[in-house]
Write a protein that holds these residues in place. Sequence first.
Motif, short mmCIF file in Angstrom:
data_model
loop_
_atom_site.label_atom_id
_atom_site.label_comp_id
_atom_site.label_asym_id
_atom_site.label_seq_id
_atom_site.Cartn_x
_atom_site.Cartn_y
_atom_site.Cartn_z
N GLY A 143 -5.21 2.26 -9.24
CA GLY A 143 -5.28 2.84 -7.90
C GLY A 143 -4.94 1.82 -6.83
O GLY A 143 -4.14 2.09 -5.93
N ILE A 144 -5.49 0.60 -6.96
CA ILE A 144 -5.25 -0.44 -5.94
C ILE A 144 -3.79 -0.88 -5.95
O ILE A 144 -3.14 -0.99 -4.91
CB ILE A 144 -6.21 -1.64 -6.17
CG1 ILE A 144 -7.62 -1.25 -5.73
CG2 ILE A 144 -5.73 -2.87 -5.42
CD1 ILE A 144 -8.66 -2.31 -5.96
N LEU A 181 -1.19 0.75 -7.04
CA LEU A 181 -0.35 1.84 -6.53
C LEU A 181 -0.47 1.95 -5.00
O LEU A 181 0.52 2.17 -4.30
CB LEU A 181 -0.78 3.16 -7.19
CG LEU A 181 0.32 4.21 -7.36
CD1 LEU A 181 1.43 3.69 -8.26
CD2 LEU A 181 -0.26 5.49 -7.93
N GLY A 182 -1.72 1.76 -4.52
CA GLY A 182 -1.93 1.81 -3.07
C GLY A 182 -1.18 0.70 -2.36
O GLY A 182 -0.59 0.91 -1.30
N MET A 183 -1.15 -0.50 -2.98
CA MET A 183 -0.45 -1.63 -2.37
C MET A 183 1.06 -1.40 -2.39
O MET A 183 1.77 -1.75 -1.44
CB MET A 183 -0.81 -2.93 -3.10
CG MET A 183 -2.26 -3.35 -2.88
SD MET A 183 -2.79 -4.70 -3.89
CE MET A 183 -2.26 -6.08 -2.91
N LEU A 229 2.54 1.52 -2.33
CA LEU A 229 2.83 2.55 -1.33
C LEU A 229 2.78 1.99 0.09
O LEU A 229 3.49 2.45 0.96
CB LEU A 229 1.84 3.70 -1.46
CG LEU A 229 2.03 4.61 -2.68
CD1 LEU A 229 0.91 5.63 -2.76
CD2 LEU A 229 3.38 5.32 -2.63
N ALA A 230 1.92 0.98 0.29
CA ALA A 230 1.80 0.40 1.63
C ALA A 230 3.06 -0.40 1.96
O ALA A 230 3.39 -0.63 3.10
CB ALA A 230 0.59 -0.50 1.70
#
Lengths: 97, 368
Positions: free
Chosen positions: B360-361, B363-365, B367-368
């Motif tokens: 999750g982290i 993927l979140g990074m 996407l950011a």
Amino acid sequence: MSTYLSSLAAAALLFGLSTYFGVFVLESLIRRREAQREAQVESASHVRAQGRWLAPTVWILTVFWLALFVGYFIASTTPPNGSLKHFNTRDLPRPAV
Amino acid sequence: MFTHSSAILRVSRRSPSPSPTEESPPSQRELSCNACGNQCRFDPAQEALICDGCGNAQVIAAANQYRAGREYPFDPNSPETEPRGVPPAQEHQCSGCGGTVLFSGTALSERCPYCNGPMVLVPGRSGYDAMALIPFRISAEDARKRALDWISKREGAPNQLTEHVARTARTAGLYAPFWTFDTSEALTYMATWMEYEHKRMVTRSSSGHHDVAFDDLLVPASPHVTPLIRDGILHEFAPGALRSFDARYLAGFAAERHHQSVAEGFAFNAPDKRLRTKRKVCEDRAFGENVSLAVRTDDIAARYRRILLPVWIFHYDHSGRPYKVVVSGINGQTFGERPYSTAKLALVSGLVSFLVVSVGIVLGMVLA
């Protein structure tokens, strides 16, 4: 800097809480599997006792979305060159004029 | 374990009329060895009364089986007319769960078969007599083996649990009271559900009349017969295996009498029956799972039998908490309660959490 550390703390907290609630989810999962496989549960009371809100998909998806948010937050608050020295200069004390 | 001592006896009573209350308790003579006079116990393997003193076996001759298949009509709108049986001189009552049982023949225990609580002698209450039973077919040793085998296969159980249970578990053989109900109901139903139509959620409804019939629905006749006992092991109940009540089958076991009238039993099991009725209407009318269904019973005809079913119950403690495993005395099917190892579950949970949080982290990074 403090925002960056907060993000890391949020990731650690998320991991801790996920591990804690995961214990209950796994226990519920095993109990439900045993009941379905071995007892072929039919009665209302027994079905109610299974606790549907402890479904593993709910647990994993919730943790995943929260982690995604934390990851996005970490990335957006990390300085572009990777150095924490220049991180979020608005937080630094302003020089006296 | 049961301790072997003198029998708790009731006054023998026989009635020639085929009334619903024809059960007769075992007399001293019936349960005595015809060779040495000692008390006998029913042996599931030999289907005979066995004397522990001299080893003599007395085969239980098959009694008239007409009562095993006979069912009695019940009208919920008529007053209760079924007479109660003669109360025994004394019963054993549990100080914990309140369950009352009778011990026949050589079986006498200071512990409750249902909850392992301490038992005390109390004056016998009048109850309703059983019409049929299925005798024990699984021996105590076999049941114990099955229970330990079941425990050894548990996922996420504490280490050494099987050895702990083998060392400390207490065994109780019990005839638990049940009804079989044949019911035929005329219902009025009203079903509502939601469905997509042209990308919009719309509410649909349907109503009408429906007939629902149940054959030999197995219903517990005691609050002490928990869902664990009923659903865990007795859902494959076969009415063809029933035999006319014979008190000699009870020798060496505990048994609970029927204390509820049929009307009380109907009311007690109403929630479960409503659930089954709704499920049946949904199946017959091909309604989906997400249907809200309201059902009203317009007319009901019912027939019933009072029966006793055999069950072995194993009581054990772990970390100060009581658990039980039940083994069907009919076919050996096993189910029960078990403790969980928090350390093992936390390890698995931690690994899963680490993976999910990491993915999750990252993927979140990205996407950011």
